[in-house]
Scaffold this motif. Structure first.
Motif, mmCIF file in Angstrom:
data_model
loop_
_atom_site.group_PDB
_atom_site.id
_atom_site.type_symbol
_atom_site.label_atom_id
_atom_site.label_comp_id
_atom_site.label_asym_id
_atom_site.label_seq_id
_atom_site.Cartn_x
_atom_site.Cartn_y
_atom_site.Cartn_z
ATOM 1 N N MET A 236 0.990 -1.289 -0.089
ATOM 2 C CA MET A 236 -0.007 -0.136 0.064
ATOM 3 C C MET A 236 0.908 1.227 0.091
ATOM 4 S SD MET A 236 -2.866 1.326 2.778
ATOM 5 C CE MET A 236 -2.087 3.029 3.304
ATOM 6 N N VAL A 237 0.617 1.945 -0.843
ATOM 7 C CA VAL A 237 1.215 3.490 -1.186
ATOM 8 C C VAL A 237 0.297 4.571 -0.820
ATOM 9 C CG1 VAL A 237 2.390 5.169 -2.527
ATOM 10 C CG2 VAL A 237 2.640 2.712 -2.966
ATOM 11 N N LEU A 238 0.510 5.477 0.396
ATOM 12 C CA LEU A 238 -0.428 6.268 0.599
ATOM 13 C C LEU A 238 0.230 7.905 0.057
ATOM 14 C CD1 LEU A 238 -2.623 7.533 2.637
ATOM 15 C CD2 LEU A 238 -0.879 7.432 4.489
ATOM 16 N N ALA A 239 -0.557 8.369 -0.596
ATOM 17 C CA ALA A 239 -0.419 9.988 -0.886
ATOM 18 C C ALA A 239 -1.112 10.863 0.114
ATOM 19 C CB ALA A 239 -0.802 10.111 -2.152
ATOM 20 N N VAL A 324 4.976 6.224 2.331
ATOM 21 C CA VAL A 324 3.869 7.400 2.310
ATOM 22 C C VAL A 324 4.663 8.544 1.547
ATOM 23 C CG1 VAL A 324 3.270 9.367 3.783
ATOM 24 C CG2 VAL A 324 3.119 6.982 4.792
ATOM 25 N N LEU A 325 3.771 8.874 0.680
ATOM 26 C CA LEU A 325 4.175 10.217 -0.306
ATOM 27 C C LEU A 325 3.566 11.373 0.444
ATOM 28 C CD1 LEU A 325 3.233 8.602 -3.652
ATOM 29 C CD2 LEU A 325 5.205 8.165 -2.439
ATOM 30 N N ALA A 348 8.292 4.680 5.745
ATOM 31 C CA ALA A 348 9.050 5.110 5.013
ATOM 32 C C ALA A 348 8.731 6.222 3.993
ATOM 33 C CB ALA A 348 9.811 4.107 3.990
ATOM 34 N N VAL A 349 9.140 7.491 3.989
ATOM 35 C CA VAL A 349 8.462 8.726 3.678
ATOM 36 C C VAL A 349 9.130 9.109 2.351
ATOM 37 C CG1 VAL A 349 7.620 10.918 3.825
ATOM 38 C CG2 VAL A 349 7.599 9.298 5.786
ATOM 39 N N ILE A 350 8.666 9.502 1.129
ATOM 40 C CA ILE A 350 9.189 10.184 0.290
ATOM 41 C C ILE A 350 8.312 11.489 0.133
ATOM 42 C CG2 ILE A 350 9.446 9.910 -2.365
ATOM 43 C CD1 ILE A 350 8.951 7.044 -2.286
ATOM 44 N N SER A 351 9.193 12.679 -0.416
ATOM 45 C CA SER A 351 8.562 13.851 -0.677
ATOM 46 C C SER A 351 9.114 14.353 -2.039
ATOM 47 C CB SER A 351 8.959 14.927 0.588
ATOM 48 O OG SER A 351 10.266 15.283 0.245
ATOM 49 N N GLY A 352 8.639 15.390 -2.479
ATOM 50 C CA GLY A 352 8.859 16.245 -3.530
ATOM 51 C C GLY A 352 9.867 17.408 -3.126
ATOM 52 N N PRO A 353 10.370 18.099 -3.927
ATOM 53 C CA PRO A 353 11.259 19.282 -3.526
ATOM 54 C C PRO A 353 10.916 20.330 -3.008
ATOM 55 C CG PRO A 353 10.882 19.373 -6.009
ATOM 56 C CD PRO A 353 9.992 18.335 -5.596
ATOM 57 N N HIS A 354 9.604 20.507 -3.030
ATOM 58 C CA HIS A 354 9.160 21.935 -2.560
ATOM 59 C C HIS A 354 8.729 21.775 -0.963
ATOM 60 C CE1 HIS A 354 9.237 22.992 -6.451
ATOM 61 N NE2 HIS A 354 8.448 21.974 -6.943
ATOM 62 N N PHE A 355 9.422 22.122 -0.233
ATOM 63 C CA PHE A 355 9.309 22.004 1.466
ATOM 64 C C PHE A 355 9.661 23.254 2.109
ATOM 65 C CE2 PHE A 355 12.394 19.002 0.361
ATOM 66 C CZ PHE A 355 13.386 19.393 0.734
#
Length: 432
Positions: A236-239, A324-325, A348-355
């Motif tokens: 399961m991938v959670l956005a 988690v995205l 385990a978390v993945i993010s985009g470049p805008h934070f």
């Protein structure tokens, strides 16, 4: 300069008093756009809809969901110590979040507009003993009127971006008049504290970020069991907390992921649940079998995308997710969202470049190996596929994130200790 600043602040407060009719126009326009609760919009004009409780009262202002969630451990501790708490928010989503947690000792109201009329009506009714503004809420009229009534103001979990700092610097005399009326600033970082001090705040301390201590939404075991049955052991991938424009990025990446891992389930939890129907249409348009929690549906083994368009259940999905995205990071202009919650639950978390709104926290996770940052939908698909396919790598990244969280906790206890002596320093309990 102090006299000039005081004169400017007094003039601004007087002008907003003359412009009080504008408040009704503002609230009416927001109500028509669905940004105000029609049944309670008068609260935004300072007309309170609940009685003031007896005894001392702490006013906690948290503008939106993130600030409200962060403030909850402080609020919970104050109530546990027998202190009455009034929480104000601006957004309807944050009001719903606080509404789920109402109990004896806790009252919710929508915050008054920062105009003299609404603020004066609000203070005359509630006459708090202490005001706590969370994070970056700097309301000149409210701050000025609190000082006029001798009510201490704490800015808790305080942050001030370089951009906001430069804006206040351009109006330095007025800024100093506002900031020197803050009784205590509890900054997230040394840089935040330096910016507050530079603008005139008289007492500043760096206490860290209370979001490392923030609780998670309560989730019943029945909900978890039902969700587990629907997921049926699939990856399961959670956005989480997505915004318009991000769902397309996530769905594009998911279609690529499905080519290699067709059994994977994507769960999308939009930042604003009202978008659930639109997200479901987007997913269905790509040929993905989609179900919506807001429509009372559960995922089943044939579901590709599950849209969880409800409030207060994100914690359950964090607990169930393999990856988690983090929303708010895949398009520019949002500034990121809180990745502490999924990290605390071992995701385990993945993010985009805008934070940009969370630079210190995100970089702490990056430096520790607890966050993967991607630049594009292709990168997102590849990074997600790697974590799903390598449980050891996923566990190592999640463990690194958990270490960041556990090593940064304690700001709530420090905050309670600092603010307690201020309760009772005002006239409190008597009309303003």
């Amino acid at each position: 300069m102090a006299n000039l600043g005081d004169a400017l602040l007094s003039t601004w407060i007087a002008l907003t008093r003359l412009a009080s009719p504008v408040g009704g126009v503002i609230v009416g326009a927001r109500r028509r756009r669905g940004k105000e609760d029609p049944a309670r919009s008068a609260e935004r004009l300072g007309y309170s809809s609940a009685p003031r409780p007896a005894g001392s009262l702490v006013w906690v202002h948290a503008v939106s969901v993130g600030e409200a969630m962060a403030a909850m451990p402080v609020i919970d501790q104050l109530i546990a110590e027998g202190q009455g708490v009034l929480v104000t928010t601006v957004t309807t989503t944050s009001a719903a979040l606080v509404g789920h947690r109402l109990r004896p000792g806790l009252t919710h109201q929508f915050a008054p507009l920062d105009l003299a009329g609404p603020v004066d009506r609000f203070l005359a009714h509630w006459h708090p003993d202490l005001a706590i503004f969370v994070e970056s809420e700097i309301w000149p009229v409210a701050i000025g009127r609190l000082a006029d009534h001798g009510i201490p103001l704490v800015v808790a979990n305080a942050r001030l971006s370089p951009r906001s700092f430069r804006g206040w610097q351009r109006a330095a005399p007025a800024a100093r008049a506002v900031f020197r009326r803050m009784s205590l600033v509890l900054a997230q970082t040394d840089d935040d504290g330096a910016r507050f001090s530079n603008l005139g705040a008289p007492e500043v301390a760096t206490f860290g970020n209370i979001k490392f201590d923030a609780g998670l939404p309560d989730v019943g075991l029945g909900d978890l069991d039902a969700l587990k049955q629907g997921i049926h052991g699939r990856p399961m991938v959670l956005a989480a907390s997505t915004h318009p424009g991000e769902d397309e990025v996530v769905l594009t990446a998911f279609l690529k992921l499905k080519e290699a891992r067709p059994e994977t389930l994507l769960v999308i939890v939009p930042r604003h649940p009202v978008r659930g129907g639109d997200i479901a249409l987007l997913a269905e348009a790509t040929g993905l079998a989609t179900r919506r929690r807001g429509a009372g549906e559960l995922p089943d083994p044939t579901t590709d995308v599950y849209v969880a368009d409800t409030l207060g259940e994100l914690g359950a999905f964090f607990q169930l997710a393999d990856v988690v995205l983090m929303g708010g990071t895949f398009i520019d202009g949002i500034g990121g969202h809180n990745l502490i919650e999924p990290a605390r639950l071992g995701a385990a978390v993945i993010s985009g470049p805008h934070f940009a709104n969370w630079l210190d926290i995100y970089h702490a996770f990056i430096d520790a190996g607890g966050l993967k940052v991607v630049q594009s939908a292709d990168d997102l698909a590849e990074a997600t596929m790697t974590l799903i396919g390598d449980p050891a790598l996923s566990s190592a990244q999640a463990a690194a994130g958990e270490r960041v969280v556990s090593g940064s906790a304690g700001a709530v206890a420090r905050t309670i200790k600092a603010i307690t002596p201020l309760i009772g320093r005002s006239p409190g309990g008597t009309p303003c």
